[in-house]
Design an enzyme around this catalytic site. Structure first.
Site, PDB file in Angstrom:
ATOM      1  N   THR A  32      95.174  17.684 -51.440  1.00 52.61           N
ATOM      2  CA  THR A  32      95.973  17.192 -52.563  1.00 52.61           C
ATOM      3  C   THR A  32      96.544  15.792 -52.332  1.00 52.61           C
ATOM      4  OG1 THR A  32      97.958  18.281 -51.688  1.00 52.61           O
ATOM      5  CG2 THR A  32      96.616  19.524 -53.260  1.00 52.61           C
ATOM      6  N   GLY A  33      96.314  15.227 -51.148  1.00 55.88           N
ATOM      7  CA  GLY A  33      96.795  13.879 -50.873  1.00 55.88           C
ATOM      8  C   GLY A  33      95.871  12.814 -51.431  1.00 55.88           C
ATOM      9  N   ASP A  72      93.850  10.597 -49.859  1.00 56.40           N
ATOM     10  CA  ASP A  72      92.516  10.603 -49.273  1.00 56.40           C
ATOM     11  C   ASP A  72      91.744  11.861 -49.651  1.00 56.40           C
ATOM     12  OD1 ASP A  72      93.449   8.299 -48.146  1.00 56.40           O
ATOM     13  OD2 ASP A  72      93.168   8.921 -46.064  1.00 56.40           O
ATOM     14  N   LEU A 108      98.934  24.518 -41.917  1.00 58.09           N
ATOM     15  CA  LEU A 108      98.524  24.163 -40.562  1.00 58.09           C
ATOM     16  C   LEU A 108      99.317  24.878 -39.475  1.00 58.09           C
ATOM     17  CD1 LEU A 108      97.870  20.312 -40.827  1.00 58.09           C
ATOM     18  CD2 LEU A 108      96.193  22.153 -40.702  1.00 58.09           C
ATOM     19  N   SER A 110      94.995   7.406 -36.714  1.00 64.32           N
ATOM     20  CA  SER A 110      95.801   6.383 -37.388  1.00 64.32           C
ATOM     21  C   SER A 110      95.987   5.136 -36.537  1.00 64.32           C
ATOM     22  CB  SER A 110      97.180   6.969 -37.717  1.00 64.32           C
ATOM     23  OG  SER A 110      98.074   5.968 -38.144  1.00 64.32           O
ATOM     24  N   GLU A 113      98.628   3.673 -36.322  1.00 66.38           N
ATOM     25  CA  GLU A 113      99.961   3.779 -35.728  1.00 66.38           C
ATOM     26  C   GLU A 113      99.882   4.179 -34.257  1.00 66.38           C
ATOM     27  OE1 GLU A 113     103.093   3.184 -36.809  1.00 66.38           O
ATOM     28  OE2 GLU A 113     102.452   2.436 -38.769  1.00 66.38           O
ATOM     29  N   TYR A 124     105.456  10.036 -35.156  1.00 66.51           N
ATOM     30  CA  TYR A 124     104.198  10.169 -35.891  1.00 66.51           C
ATOM     31  C   TYR A 124     103.036   9.578 -35.091  1.00 66.51           C
ATOM     32  CZ  TYR A 124     100.520   9.184 -39.271  1.00 66.51           C
ATOM     33  OH  TYR A 124      99.298   9.091 -39.912  1.00 66.51           O
ATOM     34  N   LYS A 180      99.838  11.639 -33.557  1.00 75.51           N
ATOM     35  CA  LYS A 180      98.459  11.270 -33.873  1.00 75.51           C
ATOM     36  C   LYS A 180      97.670  10.945 -32.601  1.00 75.51           C
ATOM     37  CE  LYS A 180      97.587  11.433 -38.339  1.00 75.51           C
ATOM     38  NZ  LYS A 180      96.451  12.231 -38.884  1.00 75.51           N
ATOM     39  N   HIS A 223      95.550   2.243 -45.704  1.00 72.75           N
ATOM     40  CA  HIS A 223      94.684   2.218 -46.883  1.00 72.75           C
ATOM     41  C   HIS A 223      95.458   2.777 -48.070  1.00 72.75           C
ATOM     42  CE1 HIS A 223      93.955   5.735 -44.363  1.00 72.75           C
ATOM     43  NE2 HIS A 223      93.629   6.423 -45.437  1.00 72.75           N
ATOM     44  N   ARG A 274      98.471   6.599 -54.011  1.00 72.79           N
ATOM     45  CA  ARG A 274      99.357   6.599 -52.860  1.00 72.79           C
ATOM     46  C   ARG A 274     100.719   7.140 -53.287  1.00 72.79           C
ATOM     47  NH1 ARG A 274      99.303   7.012 -47.437  1.00 72.79           N
ATOM     48  NH2 ARG A 274      99.279   5.012 -46.362  1.00 72.79           N
TER      49      ARG A 274
END
Length: 329
Positions: free
Chosen positions: A11-12, A14, A65, A131, A133, A154, A158, A184, A189
């Protein structure tokens, strides 16, 4: 035979673009959706038939998750050919306030789904959404050989997920690819992310609803690309002969200030008249500059970006303007 794909984070931003891409390619697409009192399928609304049993090849399944048994049951039932793991707690600033939750979802969530695949002996190809990040304080440009130096919970989560994915590839012979995605963006977004926060504010200011926009660090340098193009790179990674890890980026650098100037300028406004500073949006540890080198993806996957910041900011503002003006009418 029709290929099956399994997407977490459907549902995001991407997830919705990836679902479109795979459906266009004839896949049967299955996605995990978290159960909530308010449905979160707005980004899939244009695939309206997909939300019903007699749909277009897109199937939604409730899951989370944190629940290994549910993930295992879904994977056993569906037996997908490709798994795209996109779900995570993705708000970098919020990860400082919820570090344990971020580690559990963004880090351990990857372990849970990989272990489920291993335990049921599922032959599939796995994509891990890594990511930029993870690079954090490492100086740009960053590529696949750049050392990780995360500057947030975060980024650290990752980084853990990246190495777990690598370990499952090397220890168990699984087809696992890490896509190290630099920032991206798109009209889909979330409004909490700085680019969409800017373009949505521009639309509301232009329409006369608002007069100010509060931002944090205007000097942060980022490499922004178009999400719709980046999901194609995800797919290409799982079509390769051998699994590997790839940086996906445009190789161009822009500050938050640049993006704001471009977005306001698209509607003929001077950004300096409307943008205000708010220290609450600063991170305890900042990431100054992320600029990706996607040479490996260009050579091995044939992937290159097409949409850069000027066009990206303009198309996002246009979509937000349409939405804001539609609400007025």
């Amino acid at each position: 035979m029709t290929k099956k794909a399994f997407i977490t984070g459907l549902t995001g931003q991407d997830g919705s673009y990836l679902a479109e891409l795979l459906l266009d390619k004839g896949y049967e697409v299955h996605g995990v959706v978290r159960r909530a009192s308010t449905p979160n399928v707005e980004r899939l609304a244009h695939l309206s038939t997909a939300l019903h049993p007699a749909g277009s090849g897109l199937h939604l399944h409730y899951g989370d998750l944190t629940e290994s048994s549910r993930l295992m049951a879904l994977l056993q039932q569906i037996r997908p050919d490709e798994v795209y793991h996109l779900a995570a707690q993705t708000d970098v600033r919020a990860s400082f306030d919820q570090p344990e939750f971020t580690g559990d979802i963004t880090g351990m969530g990857t372990t849970r789904i990989l272990e489920a695949i291993r335990l049921i002996d599922l032959e599939c190809r796995f994509y891990q959404a890594s990511s930029s990040e993870m690079f954090g304080a490492s100086p740009p440009p960053q590529n696949e050989d750049t050392a990780f130096w995360p500057r947030s919970p975060y980024g650290a989560a990752k980084t853990y997920a990246y190495w777990v994915a690598r370990n499952y590839r090397e220890a168990h012979g699984m087809f696992v690819a890490n896509g190290i995605m630099f920032n991206h963006e798109s009209p889909r977004r979330g409004k909490a992310f700085v680019t969409r926060k800017i373009t949505h504010a521009v639309a509301r200011i232009k329409a006369g609803y608002d007069t100010e926009l509060y931002l944090g660090n205007l000097e942060a340098v980022r490499d922004w690309g178009y999400a719709k193009e980046y999901v194609e790179a995800m797919w290409l990674m799982l079509q390769a002969d051998e699994p590997s890890d790839y940086v996906i980026a445009t190789g161009t650098a822009h500050t938050v200030r640049d993006f704001a100037e471009q977005a306001f300028g698209h509607v003929g406004l001077d950004w300096q008249r409307y943008v205000r500073f708010d220290e609450r949006y600063l991170r305890p540890t900042e990431v100054d500059s992320l600029i990706g080198d996607a040479s490996k993806a260009a050579v091995e996957l044939g992937w290159k970006p097409k949409t850069l910041v000027p066009e990206l900011a303009s198309l996002m503002v246009e979509e937000d303007l349409k939405s804001v003006l539609a609400q007025r009418s």
